[in-house]
Write an enzyme that holds these catalytic residues in place. Structure first.
Site, PDB file in Angstrom:
ATOM      1  CB  ILE A 130      -0.964   2.509   2.130  1.00  0.00           C
ATOM      2  CG1 ILE A 130      -0.330   2.192   0.775  1.00  0.00           C
ATOM      3  CG2 ILE A 130      -0.894   4.004   2.450  1.00  0.00           C
ATOM      4  CD1 ILE A 130       1.106   2.574   0.595  1.00  0.00           C
ATOM      5  CG  LEU A 147      -7.431   2.527   4.646  1.00  0.00           C
ATOM      6  CD1 LEU A 147      -8.832   2.436   5.265  1.00  0.00           C
ATOM      7  CD2 LEU A 147      -7.561   2.801   3.154  1.00  0.00           C
ATOM      8  CB  CYS A 192      -9.085  -1.458   2.760  1.00  0.00           C
ATOM      9  SG  CYS A 192      -7.340  -1.145   2.631  1.00  0.00           S
ATOM     10  N   GLY A 248      -5.372  -4.582 -12.383  1.00  0.00           N
ATOM     11  CA  GLY A 248      -4.352  -4.913 -13.369  1.00  0.00           C
ATOM     12  C   GLY A 248      -4.442  -4.169 -14.682  1.00  0.00           C
TER      13      GLY A 248
HETATM   14  C1  LIG Z   1      -0.752   1.804  -3.061  1.00  0.00           C
HETATM   15  C2  LIG Z   1      -2.203   1.429  -3.164  1.00  0.00           C
HETATM   16  C3  LIG Z   1      -3.137   2.058  -2.337  1.00  0.00           C
HETATM   17  C4  LIG Z   1      -4.481   1.715  -2.407  1.00  0.00           C
HETATM   18  N1  LIG Z   1      -5.372   2.365  -1.609  1.00  0.00           N
HETATM   19  C5  LIG Z   1      -6.698   2.084  -1.711  1.00  0.00           C
HETATM   20  C6  LIG Z   1      -7.656   2.794  -0.938  1.00  0.00           C
HETATM   21  O1  LIG Z   1      -7.340   3.695  -0.160  1.00  0.00           O
HETATM   22  N2  LIG Z   1      -8.964   2.461  -1.085  1.00  0.00           N
HETATM   23  C7  LIG Z   1      -9.396   1.498  -1.951  1.00  0.00           C
HETATM   24  O2  LIG Z   1     -10.601   1.262  -2.059  1.00  0.00           O
HETATM   25  N3  LIG Z   1      -8.502   0.819  -2.718  1.00  0.00           N
HETATM   26  C8  LIG Z   1      -7.179   1.085  -2.607  1.00  0.00           C
HETATM   27  N4  LIG Z   1      -6.272   0.404  -3.397  1.00  0.00           N
HETATM   28  C9  LIG Z   1      -6.756  -0.639  -4.312  1.00  0.00           C
HETATM   29  C10 LIG Z   1      -6.926  -0.107  -5.732  1.00  0.00           C
HETATM   30  O3  LIG Z   1      -7.882   0.928  -5.788  1.00  0.00           O
HETATM   31  C11 LIG Z   1      -7.345  -1.236  -6.687  1.00  0.00           C
HETATM   32  O4  LIG Z   1      -8.615  -1.743  -6.288  1.00  0.00           O
HETATM   33  C12 LIG Z   1      -6.378  -2.388  -6.713  1.00  0.00           C
HETATM   34  O5  LIG Z   1      -5.052  -1.939  -6.580  1.00  0.00           O
HETATM   35  C13 LIG Z   1      -6.489  -3.227  -7.974  1.00  0.00           C
HETATM   36  O6  LIG Z   1      -6.306  -2.448  -9.129  1.00  0.00           O
HETATM   37  P1  LIG Z   1      -4.856  -2.306  -9.879  1.00  0.00           P
HETATM   38  O7  LIG Z   1      -4.344  -3.668 -10.120  1.00  0.00           O
HETATM   39  O8  LIG Z   1      -5.168  -1.513 -11.105  1.00  0.00           O
HETATM   40  O9  LIG Z   1      -4.011  -1.552  -8.909  1.00  0.00           O
HETATM   41  C14 LIG Z   1      -4.917   0.721  -3.321  1.00  0.00           C
HETATM   42  C15 LIG Z   1      -3.977   0.087  -4.149  1.00  0.00           C
HETATM   43  C16 LIG Z   1      -2.638   0.429  -4.095  1.00  0.00           C
HETATM   44  C17 LIG Z   1      -1.662  -0.257  -4.994  1.00  0.00           C
END
Ligand SMILES: Cc1cc2nc3c(=O)[nH]c(=O)nc-3n(C[C@H](O)[C@H](O)[C@H](O)COP(=O)(O)O)c2cc1C
Ligand SMILES: Cc1cc2nc3c(=O)[nH]c(=O)nc-3n(C[C@H](O)[C@H](O)[C@H](O)COP(=O)(O)OP(=O)(O)OC[C@H]3O[C@@H](n4cnc5c(N)ncnc54)[C@H](O)[C@@H]3O)c2cc1C
Ligand code: FES
Lengths: 308, 286
Positions: free
Chosen positions: A86, A88, A149, A264
């Site tokens: 993305i 940020l 990030c 996850g």
């Molecule tokens: C589309 C998307 C955007 C994300 N944007 C951010 C962000 O702006 N800041 C951040 O700290 N993590 C961001 N993440 C990471 C998530 O907060 C999380 O740490 C990561 O996806 C793992 O968790 P999950 O498997 O439940 O998605 C983003 C993840 C996704 C999929």
């Protein structure tokens, strides 16, 4: 599922995190639920609201200036997860302070503000302004420093994998955040995540969030090129659950630093695995994108055991 | 934004899922909650539970009434292939209605509806809700076999790229869908005519160019890759003109319906690059 015998807590009861009481232990993860406002009028037959029982919405990461993000396409689905790039995209700190945060407060959304910056010293002024603008807010509970990030060339990778830099970021933020929770979100793309957690704790965080996305890449066989224009993306979703569990375990057992587990989680079973390892709270990310009620459903499932 | 019905996260059961032409399937689902939508809006569809795809898939709403919703889709990949395999009684999860609809008709408006391929649902839904005898409802397909004749009845004008195989009793012009109205003298020039278009990128470009030539207003429904479908991930951005600037808008929340004049990728360049969308992705609703 039935309550496992070893699980005796109530994840929907308020709990203390550093100087702050938070309303619950199930949160949404940064970037996967926007600023927490898009779903306020959504309904479902089996769940009161997308916010029911949530301990916090961690906002999309906000940067000092607005960012337009990376070129499209920004998402690639993989068999058990997704890659994102993305970049940020966000409204910037000024607009966040004047329009977004007051609306979150007015709607009563428990909020943790995710911040990223270009240099460690940028965090100090941001946190100070946040504190000045929102010290009277009841629903603003804390700050999560996004030190991990992997998408952003000038921040991202190296920035969050050096313990010394992590410590500088945390110290800069902590100085102006006496009465709200402070978290540092750690990258898994490092040899020793425990070392980062220790650096963050010694500099003053109340907990670390682990993990952010894992560096990944997928190739479009029609072109022979990576799908994402920036080649690499952040891997998330069901596929990274075991990686996140391993990182959380390394931190908890190796250092005792309080951890908020992320990676996850889609169901109550997934969340319980993090709690079993000693996580103090959990965040739902990618699963929240397909179901705005995902975190609330996890909270509801955990909450129903509090009375049983 | 205001006036849009609030989205529901519903569980549904497939009532019917059948081919309505050689290429298009129609899916009818009954939901566990009441459902209302505005033409041009879409839903995110998934399989519930452990078989869920990481991201749900967006589909425009063809029809919806009380507690049912109908979609029209083409199989292009693994999600749509899985969808096509669902039999009656199969569970699906549905999030919607989502997105900005086509505008409702103004007093005295004459409407030109242009649907290409599986870009038909939003304009079809508009026609069903608000269509008037003076409007021109047009559908274009690659060949006669693709046309869902039963759905269109005889009020729709049809064009096909390749008229071979046209069955007796079916009428279709040969050429692109905009050619059905390009020089139609019954349609006045000027902004009383409003064009609503959804389809592949070349169709949207042709619609915007025609509207410009004849002084019509033009709204298009775009398609972008989507993650969440409800505005939280920023995975679906398109560039829009805003005053003298360009900025990102989300296809899912600010769109999918946009004023064609606000899309620099659509009206800005006179070099049509077939298949290239506003941000270099796939393009229109097809
Ligand atoms: C589309 C998307 C955007 C994300 N944007 C951010 C962000 O702006 N800041 C951040 O700290 N993590 C961001 N993440 C990471 C998530 O907060 C999380 O740490 C990561 O996806 C793992 O968790 P999950 O498997 O439940 O998605 C983003 C993840 C996704 C999929
Ligand atoms: C607002 C909106 C409304 C839509 N309405 C309809 C509709 O009414 N009927 C219909 O048949 N389709 C519609 N689509 C397109 C539909 O969502 C995609 O065809 C579907 O997501 C493909 O899923 P898949 O798993 O089968 O394909 P995948 O296996 O994911 O992909 C197959 C191929 O399609 C491409 N692709 C996947 N999703 C998209 C997308 N959203 N845009 C462009 N290219 C894509 C992939 O890059 C790949 O090349 C709509 C899309 C949007 C954004
Ligand atoms: S698909 Fe997530 S913001 Fe549009």
């Amino acid at each position: 599922m039935k309550r496992p015998d070893w699980w005796r807590s109530d994840a929907t009861a308020p709990f203390r995190l550093g100087p702050r009481m938070l309303p619950g232990r199930v949160w949404t993860a940064s970037g996967c639920f926007g600023y927490g406002l898009a779903a306020h009028d959504f309904t479902a037959a089996d769940c009161a609201s997308p916010y029911a029982g949530l301990g916090a919405v961690v906002t999309k990461t906000v940067t000092p200036l607005p960012r337009e993000g990376n070129p499209m396409p920004r998402l690639v689905e993989t068999p058990c997860g997704a890659l994102n790039s993305i970049g940020l995209e966000n409204v910037g700190f000024d607009a966040f302070l004047t329009t977004v945060l007051p609306e979150l407060e007015a709607r009563g959304v428990p909020t943790i503000v995710s911040l990223a910056a270009t240099t460690p010293e940028d965090f100090g002024p941001m946190v100070r302004r946040l504190h000045d603008a929102a010290s009277g807010f009841r629903h603003w509970h804390g700050v999560e420093l996004n030190l991990s990030c992997p998408n952003v060339a000038e921040g991202g990778h190296d920035f969050g994998s050096s313990p010394a830099t992590v410590a500088r970021c945390v110290a800069a933020a902590r100085a102006d955040l006496p009465d709200r929770a402070l978290l540092a979100k750690l990258t898994p793309n490092t040899a020793d995540i425990a070392q980062l957690a220790v650096a963050a704790r010694d500099a003053g965080v109340d907990a670390v969030s682990a993990i952010n996305t894992v560096v990944g890449l997928d190739v479009d066989l029609r072109t022979g090129q990576p799908y994402l224009p920036r080649r690499f993306g952040g891997y998330s979703g069901a596929a990274i659950l075991p990686i996140a569990l391993a990182k959380v375990d390394q931190i908890v057992r190796g250092t005792g630093v309080p951890v908020v587990g992320v990676g996850g989680i889609a169901t109550v079973e997934d969340a319980l695995k993090f709690f079993a390892l000693g996580a103090v709270a959990v965040q739902v990310g990618t699963a929240q994108m397909r179901d705005p009620f995902a975190a609330a459903r996890v909270a509801a499932a955990l909450g129903q055991w509090s009375s049983s | 934004m205001t006036g849009r019905p609030a989205a529901v996260a519903a569980f549904g059961k497939v009532i019917a899922n059948e081919l309505v032409s050689s290429a298009f399937h129609r899916l009818d689902v009954v939901l566990d909650v009441p459902f209302a939508f505005l033409p041009g809006q879409f839903v995110m569809i998934n399989e519930p539970g452990p078989r869920a795809w990481t991201f749900s898939r967006p589909f425009s709403i063809l029809a919806g009434d009380g507690d049912t919703v109908a979609l029209l889709y083409r199989v292009v990949g693994r999600g749509t292939a899985a969808l096509a395999a669902l039999g009656p009684g199969s569970p699906v999860s549905v999030l919607g209605p989502l997105g900005e609809p086509f505008p409702a008709p103004a007093e005295g408006q004459v409407t030109v509806l242009l649907g290409g391929g599986v870009g038909l649902p939003p304009v079809f839904a508009w026609w069903r809700r608000w269509g008037q005898p003076g409007d021109a409802a047009c559908f274009g397909a690659r060949h006669a076999g693709e046309v869902p004749w039963g759905l269109l009845g005889d009020t729709w004008r049809v064009s096909v790229d390749d008229p071979a195989g046209l069955a007796a009793g079916h009428r279709a012009a040969s050429g692109v869908v905009t050619s059905l109205v390009a020089d139609d003298a019954e349609l006045p020039d000027g902004p009383r005519v409003v064009t609503l278009a959804c389809g592949p990128w070349p169709l949207l470009r042709a619609a915007a160019a025609l509207a410009r030539r004849r002084g019509w207003r033009c709204w298009v429904s775009l398609e972008e890759h989507m993650g969440c479908g409800y505005g939280v991930c920023k995975g679906c951005v398109v560039r829009v003109a805003d005053g003298g600037h360009e900025r990102n808008a989300t296809c899912c929340q600010d769109g999918p319906v946009f004023d064609a004049e606000r899309l620099p990728g659509l009206v800005g360049s006179d070099l049509p690059t077939c298949g290239d969308g506003p941000t270099g992705a796939k393009g229109g609703c097809a």
